[in-house]
Design a protein around this motif. Structure first.
Motif, PDB file in Angstrom:
ATOM      1  N   VAL A  76     -17.419   0.198 -29.673  1.00 41.47           N
ATOM      2  CA  VAL A  76     -17.907  -0.157 -28.721  1.00 41.47           C
ATOM      3  C   VAL A  76     -17.990  -1.504 -28.346  1.00 41.47           C
ATOM      4  O   VAL A  76     -17.768  -2.283 -27.242  1.00 41.47           O
ATOM      5  CB  VAL A  76     -19.527   0.269 -28.722  1.00 41.47           C
ATOM      6  N   PHE A  77     -18.452  -2.286 -29.485  1.00 42.25           N
ATOM      7  CA  PHE A  77     -18.481  -3.980 -29.398  1.00 42.25           C
ATOM      8  C   PHE A  77     -16.987  -4.398 -29.096  1.00 42.25           C
ATOM      9  O   PHE A  77     -16.961  -5.265 -28.057  1.00 42.25           O
ATOM     10  CB  PHE A  77     -18.662  -4.359 -30.908  1.00 42.25           C
ATOM     11  N   GLY A  78     -15.950  -3.951 -29.771  1.00 40.89           N
ATOM     12  CA  GLY A  78     -14.534  -4.311 -29.463  1.00 40.89           C
ATOM     13  C   GLY A  78     -14.166  -4.092 -28.118  1.00 40.89           C
ATOM     14  O   GLY A  78     -13.557  -5.016 -27.233  1.00 40.89           O
ATOM     15  N   THR A  79     -14.632  -2.887 -27.540  1.00 44.50           N
ATOM     16  CA  THR A  79     -14.087  -2.466 -25.994  1.00 44.50           C
ATOM     17  C   THR A  79     -14.732  -3.379 -25.110  1.00 44.50           C
ATOM     18  O   THR A  79     -14.224  -3.941 -24.166  1.00 44.50           O
ATOM     19  CB  THR A  79     -14.511  -1.058 -26.122  1.00 44.50           C
ATOM     20  N   CYS A  80     -15.834  -3.489 -25.221  1.00 40.43           N
ATOM     21  CA  CYS A  80     -16.754  -4.316 -24.342  1.00 40.43           C
ATOM     22  C   CYS A  80     -16.396  -5.747 -24.384  1.00 40.43           C
ATOM     23  O   CYS A  80     -16.460  -6.443 -23.316  1.00 40.43           O
ATOM     24  CB  CYS A  80     -18.198  -4.123 -24.690  1.00 40.43           C
ATOM     25  N   ALA A  81     -16.061  -6.461 -25.607  1.00 39.05           N
ATOM     26  CA  ALA A  81     -15.766  -7.858 -25.788  1.00 39.05           C
ATOM     27  C   ALA A  81     -14.465  -8.088 -24.812  1.00 39.05           C
ATOM     28  O   ALA A  81     -14.511  -8.918 -23.959  1.00 39.05           O
ATOM     29  CB  ALA A  81     -15.448  -8.258 -26.945  1.00 39.05           C
ATOM     30  N   LEU A  82     -13.546  -7.001 -24.757  1.00 41.97           N
ATOM     31  CA  LEU A  82     -12.144  -7.391 -24.207  1.00 41.97           C
ATOM     32  C   LEU A  82     -12.567  -7.331 -22.822  1.00 41.97           C
ATOM     33  O   LEU A  82     -12.058  -7.951 -21.735  1.00 41.97           O
ATOM     34  CB  LEU A  82     -11.212  -6.111 -24.536  1.00 41.97           C
ATOM     35  N   ILE A  83     -13.073  -6.229 -22.122  1.00 46.89           N
ATOM     36  CA  ILE A  83     -13.618  -6.247 -20.870  1.00 46.89           C
ATOM     37  C   ILE A  83     -14.273  -7.122 -20.322  1.00 46.89           C
ATOM     38  O   ILE A  83     -14.211  -7.636 -19.176  1.00 46.89           O
ATOM     39  CB  ILE A  83     -14.122  -4.674 -20.438  1.00 46.89           C
ATOM     40  N   ALA A  84     -15.277  -7.577 -20.893  1.00 48.73           N
ATOM     41  CA  ALA A  84     -16.141  -8.724 -20.564  1.00 48.73           C
ATOM     42  C   ALA A  84     -15.352  -9.972 -20.279  1.00 48.73           C
ATOM     43  O   ALA A  84     -15.586 -10.606 -19.290  1.00 48.73           O
ATOM     44  CB  ALA A  84     -17.219  -9.053 -21.659  1.00 48.73           C
ATOM     45  N   GLY A  85     -14.279 -10.306 -21.261  1.00 46.82           N
ATOM     46  CA  GLY A  85     -13.465 -11.362 -21.211  1.00 46.82           C
ATOM     47  C   GLY A  85     -12.519 -11.295 -19.820  1.00 46.82           C
ATOM     48  O   GLY A  85     -12.510 -12.330 -19.058  1.00 46.82           O
ATOM     49  N   ILE A  86     -12.200 -10.223 -19.542  1.00 44.16           N
ATOM     50  CA  ILE A  86     -11.443  -9.856 -18.125  1.00 44.16           C
ATOM     51  C   ILE A  86     -12.364 -10.291 -16.969  1.00 44.16           C
ATOM     52  O   ILE A  86     -11.768 -11.026 -15.905  1.00 44.16           O
ATOM     53  CB  ILE A  86     -10.838  -8.600 -18.243  1.00 44.16           C
ATOM     54  N   ARG A 108     -19.885 -11.970 -12.415  1.00 41.53           N
ATOM     55  CA  ARG A 108     -21.101 -12.379 -13.403  1.00 41.53           C
ATOM     56  C   ARG A 108     -22.015 -11.229 -13.812  1.00 41.53           C
ATOM     57  O   ARG A 108     -22.222 -11.149 -14.984  1.00 41.53           O
ATOM     58  CB  ARG A 108     -21.747 -13.600 -12.855  1.00 41.53           C
ATOM     59  N   PHE A 109     -22.054 -10.329 -12.961  1.00 41.80           N
ATOM     60  CA  PHE A 109     -22.884  -9.104 -13.064  1.00 41.80           C
ATOM     61  C   PHE A 109     -22.306  -8.206 -14.120  1.00 41.80           C
ATOM     62  O   PHE A 109     -22.900  -7.792 -15.131  1.00 41.80           O
ATOM     63  CB  PHE A 109     -23.291  -8.285 -11.814  1.00 41.80           C
ATOM     64  N   LEU A 110     -20.957  -8.147 -13.887  1.00 39.75           N
ATOM     65  CA  LEU A 110     -20.132  -7.202 -14.856  1.00 39.75           C
ATOM     66  C   LEU A 110     -19.696  -7.922 -16.233  1.00 39.75           C
ATOM     67  O   LEU A 110     -20.101  -6.991 -17.035  1.00 39.75           O
ATOM     68  CB  LEU A 110     -18.823  -6.746 -14.239  1.00 39.75           C
ATOM     69  N   THR A 111     -19.708  -9.167 -16.162  1.00 41.34           N
ATOM     70  CA  THR A 111     -19.689  -9.761 -17.613  1.00 41.34           C
ATOM     71  C   THR A 111     -20.977  -9.438 -18.225  1.00 41.34           C
ATOM     72  O   THR A 111     -21.179  -9.111 -19.497  1.00 41.34           O
ATOM     73  CB  THR A 111     -19.365 -11.147 -17.296  1.00 41.34           C
ATOM     74  N   GLY A 112     -22.222  -9.756 -17.502  1.00 42.98           N
ATOM     75  CA  GLY A 112     -23.271  -9.569 -18.411  1.00 42.98           C
ATOM     76  C   GLY A 112     -23.502  -7.865 -18.645  1.00 42.98           C
ATOM     77  O   GLY A 112     -24.074  -7.465 -19.684  1.00 42.98           O
ATOM     78  N   PHE A 113     -22.999  -6.911 -17.857  1.00 44.16           N
ATOM     79  CA  PHE A 113     -22.927  -5.669 -18.047  1.00 44.16           C
ATOM     80  C   PHE A 113     -22.218  -5.239 -19.351  1.00 44.16           C
ATOM     81  O   PHE A 113     -22.972  -4.793 -20.333  1.00 44.16           O
ATOM     82  CB  PHE A 113     -22.456  -4.640 -17.166  1.00 44.16           C
ATOM     83  N   MET A 114     -21.373  -5.963 -19.722  1.00 40.37           N
ATOM     84  CA  MET A 114     -20.310  -5.649 -20.737  1.00 40.37           C
ATOM     85  C   MET A 114     -20.977  -6.297 -22.118  1.00 40.37           C
ATOM     86  O   MET A 114     -20.837  -5.923 -23.209  1.00 40.37           O
ATOM     87  CB  MET A 114     -19.138  -6.111 -20.551  1.00 40.37           C
ATOM     88  N   LEU A 115     -21.804  -7.528 -21.933  1.00 40.74           N
ATOM     89  CA  LEU A 115     -22.326  -8.108 -22.674  1.00 40.74           C
ATOM     90  C   LEU A 115     -23.506  -7.188 -23.541  1.00 40.74           C
ATOM     91  O   LEU A 115     -24.061  -7.513 -24.772  1.00 40.74           O
ATOM     92  CB  LEU A 115     -23.037  -9.337 -22.570  1.00 40.74           C
TER      93      LEU A 115
END
Length: 405
Positions: free
Chosen positions: A78-88, A107-114
């Motif tokens: 979960v951590f690894g997947t969310c980190a990659l998507i948040a970076g995008i 910014r909303f979607l970055t926060g969601f993945m955080l």
């Protein structure tokens, strides 16, 4: 199946990954002045950019909590997947002349993945460390604090490079952090997977009186922390202009926010000797006093301001990992990830209210008075913690025989 690294290596790997990934949090704030030039929303851009990340994080934590994602699935994945998507998603704000709505959505979607990074990182740590969890989370939340401050440091040393390089750097770091944790950290020995989605798990912790006490202490802490961080450059700019000084606001912002990482680490170490709740209560009390003293100190000389902000930066974050360790302690192993996530969700919802309130007040009052309103959070948090402590003392006294003289 991945082989677990030695226990001595687990925490450093999680800490480094957390630091790299959470550099996304204030990436937009660090380049706010440059972004504002493209829009006519400069007056509200600080509050809105920060709030959208917080709102995304809240939405993400709510989804993660209700569906018990970090308990049901492997938290490392979960951590690894969310980190990659948040970076995008973070890269999305690099495009110039985009609608303001698209900027806020990124910014909303970055926060969601955080939401799959910060609380899940704590969940992974709690799956490896049961003894000394407060110390472990102290280093982990310290990494979050340093990661949050890091974009300001990148910005201060960016010289004549375009502001987009700050965003490129933080996205690259986040992807790298997620990859490191995904590759090297398998599920911990104390993990108990949830075998089915339970829509009541996320509220179970609040039935525990001790859980409620530390959760409300954490909520008071969150009312103060992110508003303090978000408006720090504004307050420093005001101080600089009022006193006709010349200093690097981005670098000083990094120092004040970043020093909180030491507060987290030292708080975690002290908690092993004095107890997590005592240290958290003391830190919350000191940071609350700093809120009240801020109008006086922010008219003082530069050395006094630096010492004051250093103390505030240290104590404003020192209690955060301790509250998280206590929340983990008062949760069951099967619901620990969900409990940490839902408490984070509520805490970050509170930050939106305090940030927007400071944004409104910044247009009405002198900037040196802004931080006084943040004292409300520590005051209410202390009330919840002290009330619970007094109840415990009375309960213990009632166990003694009542002799008549």
């Amino acid at each position: 199946m991945k082989k677990r690294p030695t226990l001595k290596l687990v925490l450093p790997i999680i800490v480094v990954s957390q630091f790299l990934c959470t550099s996304l949090w204030f990436a937009g704030n660090a380049v706010l002045g440059d972004i504002a030039k493209s829009y006519n929303h400069e007056g509200n851009l600080l509050a809105n950019l920060t709030s959208m990340v917080q709102f995304g994080f809240i939405s993400g934590t709510l989804v993660f909590a209700i569906f018990a994602i970090s308990d049901y699935f492997s938290p490392s994945k979960v951590f690894g997947t969310c980190a990659l998507i948040a970076g995008i998603f973070n890269l999305g704000i690099c495009y110039t002349k985009i609608p303001i709505e698209f900027l806020m959505t990124c910014r909303f979607l970055t926060g969601f993945m955080l939401a799959g990074i910060y609380p899940v990182g704590m969940k992974i740590a709690s799956d490896y460390y049961q003894e000394g969890l407060g110390k472990s989370l102290g280093f982990l939340v310290g990494a979050l604090v340093l990661g949050t401050a890091f974009p300001h440091l990148i910005k201060s040393f960016s010289f004549n490079f375009p502001w987009q390089y700050v965003i490129y750097a933080t996205s690259f770091l986040a992807a790298g952090g997620g990859f490191i944790l995904f590759i090297f950290i398998p599920d911990g020995p104390f993990r108990k997977a949830g075998y089915k989605v339970n829509f009541t798990h996320f509220i179970l912790g609040f039935k525990n009186e001790q859980f409620r006490s530390v959760a409300f202490g954490y909520f008071g802490h969150m009312w103060e922390l992110y508003a303090f961080w978000a408006f720090l450059p504004l307050v420093l700019n005001f101080y600089r202009s009022q006193n006709h000084l010349s200093f690097n606001v981005s670098l000083l912002s990094f120092m004040v926010i970043g020093i909180g990482s030491l507060g987290c680490a030292f708080g975690g170490i002290l908690s092993q000797r004095l107890g997590a709740k005592k240290i958290a209560t003391a830190a919350l009390c000191i940071s609350g006093i700093c809120c009240l003293l801020s109008p006086i100190v922010l008219t003082s000389s530069m050395p006094v301001v630096l010492i004051f902000l250093s103390i505030w930066g240290l104590t404003a974050t020192a209690d955060s990992p301790l509250f998280s360790s206590l929340i983990a302690k008062y949760s069951t192993a099967e619901t620990r990830g969900t409990s940490l996530t839902i408490v984070n969700c509520i805490g970050f919802a509170i930050t939106i209210i305090s940030i927007q309130l400071l944004n409104i007040l910044s247009k009405q009052i002198n900037s040196k008075y802004l931080y006084m309103v943040l004292a409300i959070g520590p005051a209410l948090g202390l009330l919840a913690l002290i009330k619970k402590s007094n109840q415990k003392i009375l309960q213990n006294e009632s166990n003694f025989p009542n002799y008549k003289t």
